[in-house]
Design a protein around this motif. Structure first.
Motif, PDB file in Angstrom:
ATOM      1  N   ILE A  15     -11.455  11.311  -2.184  1.00 58.91           N
ATOM      2  CA  ILE A  15     -10.827   9.995  -2.295  1.00 58.91           C
ATOM      3  C   ILE A  15     -11.860   8.926  -2.645  1.00 58.91           C
ATOM      4  N   ALA A  18     -12.233   9.343  -6.281  1.00 61.02           N
ATOM      5  CA  ALA A  18     -10.998   8.943  -6.973  1.00 61.02           C
ATOM      6  C   ALA A  18     -10.849   7.431  -7.031  1.00 61.02           C
ATOM      7  N   GLU A  19     -11.334   6.749  -6.026  1.00 59.07           N
ATOM      8  CA  GLU A  19     -11.175   5.297  -5.947  1.00 59.07           C
ATOM      9  C   GLU A  19     -12.149   4.551  -6.852  1.00 59.07           C
ATOM     10  N   ASP A  22     -10.847   2.635  -9.876  1.00 57.93           N
ATOM     11  CA  ASP A  22      -9.389   2.600  -9.775  1.00 57.93           C
ATOM     12  C   ASP A  22      -8.887   1.154  -9.722  1.00 57.93           C
ATOM     13  N   THR A  48      -4.144   1.160   3.526  1.00 61.78           N
ATOM     14  CA  THR A  48      -4.572   2.518   3.203  1.00 61.78           C
ATOM     15  C   THR A  48      -4.162   3.497   4.293  1.00 61.78           C
ATOM     16  N   HIS A  52      -1.664   6.519   3.391  1.00 62.33           N
ATOM     17  CA  HIS A  52      -2.205   7.876   3.502  1.00 62.33           C
ATOM     18  C   HIS A  52      -1.552   8.663   4.636  1.00 62.33           C
ATOM     19  N   GLU A 120      -0.908   1.212  -4.056  1.00 60.04           N
ATOM     20  CA  GLU A 120      -1.246   2.607  -3.773  1.00 60.04           C
ATOM     21  C   GLU A 120      -0.060   3.554  -3.870  1.00 60.04           C
ATOM     22  N   THR A 125      -4.892   8.174  -5.795  1.00 64.50           N
ATOM     23  CA  THR A 125      -5.447   8.447  -4.471  1.00 64.50           C
ATOM     24  C   THR A 125      -4.356   8.908  -3.501  1.00 64.50           C
ATOM     25  N   THR A 129      -4.310  12.634  -1.925  1.00 62.21           N
ATOM     26  CA  THR A 129      -4.185  12.830  -0.474  1.00 62.21           C
ATOM     27  C   THR A 129      -3.057  13.810  -0.156  1.00 62.21           C
ATOM     28  N   SER A 145      -9.491  10.497   4.085  1.00 62.70           N
ATOM     29  CA  SER A 145      -9.022   9.784   2.890  1.00 62.70           C
ATOM     30  C   SER A 145      -9.004   8.282   3.119  1.00 62.70           C
ATOM     31  N   MET A 149     -11.498   5.788   1.022  1.00 58.56           N
ATOM     32  CA  MET A 149     -10.992   4.698   0.186  1.00 58.56           C
ATOM     33  C   MET A 149     -11.549   3.351   0.624  1.00 58.56           C
TER      34      MET A 149
END
Length: 196
Positions: A15, A18-19, A22, A48, A52, A120, A125, A129, A145, A149
């Motif tokens: 994550i 990935a962020e 982003d 978040t 998540h 999100e 992300t 997850t 995660s 993030m």
């Protein structure tokens, strides 16, 4: 405990990567230029954590319903897709920039939390997850995660404030895409071995 730490470490790393670059990281940088750091980070953290938590619930449910070999194959393909998505890149629309600039001081926490929650939903992300939660313990994935993030967004805030908002976008983009491709190939290989 070992399974928890593995889920935590893997989900944090995936994550965090990935962020990088982003849309929500760009939002964090924008909010950091307008609001104090603490309300921005708290808003990001709450949003978040909620998104998540929903993601790991979906992933856990899918993991219980689908054989693990097929999950590995699907997850591997998804990670290759995340790599392609990363190469494509994200940017804020004019409307998103305007909203970020208009929010008032006292409502900064709520504004940031709401904006991040909405941004999100369906983002890579969130999907990453879900994918991770199909194969690892939900609690470790959720914590990892969320922390991954928030750490990436905190990095964006620091970089945005103190280094003039210039990230080496190409290096980040290609590095993140390569890591997603490596995870994807690894998962596909595991899936093929299990499905046989």
């Amino acid at each position: 405990m070992e399974a928890f730490l593995a889920a935590l470490g893997i989900s944090f790393a995936v994550i965090f990567v990935a962020e990088l670059g982003d849309k929500s990281q760009l939002m964090a940088m924008t909010f950091a230029t307008r609001f104090k750091t603490v309300p921005v980070l708290l808003g990001i953290t709450v949003a978040t954590a909620v998104v998540h938590l929903v993601s790991v619930a979906i992933g856990y449910g899918l993991g219980a319903a689908i054989p693990t070999g097929w999950i590995s194959l699907i997850a591997g393909i998804a990670f290759l897709g995340f790599g392609a998505w990363t190469l494509r890149g994200d940017s804020l629309t004019d409307d998103e920039k305007t909203k970020a600039e208009r929010a008032g001081g006292k409502s900064a926490f709520w504004f940031v939390a709401g904006a991040f929650f909405l941004a999100e939903l369906g983002d890579k992300t969130m999907l990453a997850t879900i994918t991770l939660a199909t194969q690892h313990g939900w609690f470790g994935v959720w914590v990892g995660s969320t922390v991954g993030m928030v750490a990436a967004d905190a990095l964006a805030i620091v970089v945005g404030r103190y280094l003039g908002r210039h990230l080496p976008e190409k290096v980040i983009k290609y590095g993140a895409a390569a890591l997603f491709a490596i995870f994807g190939i690894w998962l596909i290989t595991e899936g093929v071995i299990e499905v046989r």
